[in-house]
Design a protein around this motif. Structure first.
Motif, short mmCIF file in Angstrom:
data_model
loop_
_atom_site.label_atom_id
_atom_site.label_comp_id
_atom_site.label_asym_id
_atom_site.label_seq_id
_atom_site.Cartn_x
_atom_site.Cartn_y
_atom_site.Cartn_z
N LEU A 150 45.64 20.50 -11.86
CA LEU A 150 44.71 20.34 -10.74
C LEU A 150 44.51 18.86 -10.40
O LEU A 150 44.37 18.50 -9.23
CB LEU A 150 43.36 20.98 -11.07
N LYS A 151 44.55 17.99 -11.40
CA LYS A 151 44.40 16.56 -11.15
C LYS A 151 45.58 16.02 -10.34
O LYS A 151 45.41 15.14 -9.50
CB LYS A 151 44.25 15.81 -12.47
N LYS A 152 46.78 16.53 -10.60
CA LYS A 152 47.96 16.11 -9.83
C LYS A 152 47.78 16.47 -8.36
O LYS A 152 48.11 15.67 -7.47
CB LYS A 152 49.21 16.78 -10.39
N VAL A 153 47.28 17.67 -8.10
CA VAL A 153 47.05 18.10 -6.72
C VAL A 153 45.96 17.24 -6.07
O VAL A 153 46.08 16.80 -4.93
CB VAL A 153 46.66 19.59 -6.67
N ARG A 154 44.89 16.99 -6.83
CA ARG A 154 43.80 16.15 -6.31
C ARG A 154 44.30 14.77 -5.92
O ARG A 154 43.97 14.25 -4.84
CB ARG A 154 42.70 16.03 -7.37
N ARG A 155 45.12 14.18 -6.78
CA ARG A 155 45.64 12.84 -6.48
C ARG A 155 46.60 12.88 -5.29
O ARG A 155 46.59 11.98 -4.44
CB ARG A 155 46.35 12.27 -7.72
N ALA A 156 47.42 13.90 -5.20
CA ALA A 156 48.39 14.01 -4.11
C ALA A 156 47.70 14.17 -2.76
O ALA A 156 48.18 13.65 -1.74
CB ALA A 156 49.34 15.18 -4.35
N LEU A 157 46.57 14.87 -2.73
CA LEU A 157 45.90 15.17 -1.47
C LEU A 157 44.72 14.24 -1.19
O LEU A 157 44.14 14.28 -0.09
CB LEU A 157 45.41 16.63 -1.46
N GLY A 158 44.34 13.42 -2.17
CA GLY A 158 43.24 12.48 -1.95
C GLY A 158 41.90 13.16 -1.78
O GLY A 158 41.06 12.70 -1.00
N CYS A 159 41.66 14.24 -2.51
CA CYS A 159 40.40 14.97 -2.42
C CYS A 159 39.77 15.04 -3.81
O CYS A 159 40.24 14.40 -4.75
CB CYS A 159 40.62 16.36 -1.84
N THR A 160 38.74 15.83 -3.97
CA THR A 160 38.10 16.00 -5.27
C THR A 160 38.64 17.24 -5.97
O THR A 160 39.25 18.12 -5.35
CB THR A 160 36.57 16.14 -5.14
N LEU A 161 38.39 17.30 -7.27
CA LEU A 161 38.80 18.47 -8.04
C LEU A 161 38.09 19.72 -7.53
O LEU A 161 38.68 20.79 -7.45
CB LEU A 161 38.48 18.24 -9.53
N ASN A 162 36.83 19.56 -7.15
CA ASN A 162 36.07 20.70 -6.65
C ASN A 162 36.62 21.20 -5.32
O ASN A 162 36.59 22.39 -5.02
CB ASN A 162 34.60 20.34 -6.51
N ASP A 163 37.14 20.27 -4.49
CA ASP A 163 37.78 20.68 -3.23
C ASP A 163 38.99 21.57 -3.51
O ASP A 163 39.22 22.56 -2.82
CB ASP A 163 38.23 19.45 -2.43
N VAL A 164 39.77 21.20 -4.53
CA VAL A 164 40.95 21.99 -4.89
C VAL A 164 40.53 23.37 -5.37
O VAL A 164 41.13 24.39 -5.00
CB VAL A 164 41.78 21.28 -5.98
N VAL A 165 39.46 23.42 -6.17
CA VAL A 165 38.97 24.71 -6.67
C VAL A 165 38.52 25.60 -5.51
O VAL A 165 38.88 26.79 -5.43
CB VAL A 165 37.81 24.49 -7.67
N LEU A 166 37.72 25.05 -4.60
CA LEU A 166 37.22 25.85 -3.47
C LEU A 166 38.35 26.29 -2.55
O LEU A 166 38.32 27.42 -2.03
CB LEU A 166 36.18 25.04 -2.69
N ALA A 167 39.34 25.43 -2.35
CA ALA A 167 40.48 25.82 -1.52
C ALA A 167 41.29 26.92 -2.19
O ALA A 167 41.82 27.82 -1.52
CB ALA A 167 41.37 24.61 -1.25
N THR A 168 41.39 26.87 -3.51
CA THR A 168 42.07 27.93 -4.27
C THR A 168 41.33 29.25 -4.10
O THR A 168 41.95 30.30 -3.87
CB THR A 168 42.15 27.54 -5.76
N VAL A 169 40.01 29.21 -4.20
CA VAL A 169 39.20 30.42 -4.01
C VAL A 169 39.33 30.93 -2.58
O VAL A 169 39.38 32.14 -2.34
CB VAL A 169 37.73 30.14 -4.38
N ALA A 170 39.42 30.01 -1.62
CA ALA A 170 39.56 30.42 -0.21
C ALA A 170 40.85 31.20 0.01
O ALA A 170 40.87 32.21 0.72
CB ALA A 170 39.54 29.18 0.71
N GLY A 171 41.94 30.73 -0.61
CA GLY A 171 43.21 31.45 -0.49
C GLY A 171 43.13 32.85 -1.08
O GLY A 171 43.65 33.81 -0.50
N ALA A 172 42.47 32.96 -2.24
CA ALA A 172 42.31 34.28 -2.87
C ALA A 172 41.37 35.16 -2.05
O ALA A 172 41.59 36.37 -1.92
CB ALA A 172 41.77 34.12 -4.29
N GLY A 173 40.33 34.56 -1.47
CA GLY A 173 39.41 35.31 -0.62
C GLY A 173 40.11 35.86 0.61
O GLY A 173 39.84 36.98 1.05
#
Length: 244
Positions: free
Chosen positions: A18-41
């Motif tokens: 998750l940290k690799k994704v956060r660094r690649a996209l320039g966002c927060t870890l929580n943003d990655v988590v919420l986006a992951t939940v959005a895809g599943a939703g």
């Protein structure tokens, strides 16, 4: 209608992924988590026969409102963000961008503090009345997502090493699904708590979470690799800056 029975599930991911994704996209870890939940939703709504473009999918995301000078003091200082996840968006990276923009806006406006007064009522208001009041004030919440940072070193109990810690968030009336995350010793541990009848396929939702993150990760890392490679390819093509 919330019954008395619950379904539980859990799994873990390497925190570094998750940290690799956060660094690649320039966002927060929580943003990655919420986006992951959005895809599943989004997948959940499609599987239930809903059109994601016409269906709101709202989450309550507890956040700390502790001030810098309050660090180390006893007691909780927690409020909550209410976020409509972009389930209508099919592109996973666009979902991350929209969520990151929304969380930046919430941080800047401090909208979370508007819920703080309501949450303080939990000290003296019965849970049922509190949940009814929350729904009347804010509208239906589909799920709760809370992410808690934990120690990045192993813990032991009676000499035995703790391998993982899977948290659970309690449910309130009208919110049939809760997701709690806890980072521990290089892992991100996901814990799921769901109303028994409304989430008979909870295991499928967990698989959707995995698939959603995998999709975000692959596209984010691929995009980051292209950005690094493009300037180098241009330099070689020009020839003027190539030195041996």
């Amino acid at each position: 209608e919330m019954g008395p029975h619950r379904r539980f599930d859990w799994f873990e991911m390497p925190l570094e992924d998750l940290k690799k994704v956060r660094r690649a996209l320039g966002c927060t870890l929580n943003d990655v988590v919420l986006a992951t939940v959005a895809g599943a939703g989004r997948e959940l709504l499609i599987r239930q026969g809903h059109d994601p473009a016409r269906r709101r999918f709202r989450v309550a995301a507890p956040v700390s409102v502790r001030k810098e000078e309050e660090r180390g003091k006893l007691g909780n200082r927690v409020s909550s963000w209410l976020i409509d996840l972009p389930v209508n968006v099919s592109d996973p990276l666009e979902r991350v961008e929209r969520i990151a923009a929304k969380t930046r806006e919430l941080k800047a406006s401090r909208n979370a503090l508007g819920v703080q007064m309501l949450m303080r009522m939990a000290d003296w208001t019965p849970t049922t009345l509190l949940s009814l009041g929350a729904r009347a004030a804010t509208g239906q919440v589909d799920l709760i997502v809370t992410n808690v940072p934990g120690p990045q070193f192993p813990l032991y109990m009676a000499g035995a090493k703790t391998l993982a810690l899977y948290p659970q968030v309690p449910l309130v009336a009208g919110t049939p699904l809760g997701i709690a995350l806890f980072s521990y010793d290089g892992k991100l541990c996901w814990g799921f708590n769901a109303e028994y009848d409304q989430y008979r396929l909870l295991w499928q939702f967990c698989e959707d979470i995995r698939s959603s993150f995998r999709e975000i990760s692959e596209q984010a890392l691929s995009s980051a690799t292209k950005k690094v490679a493009e300037p180098a390819a241009k330099t070689v093509a020009d020839g003027s800056t190539v030195k041996k």
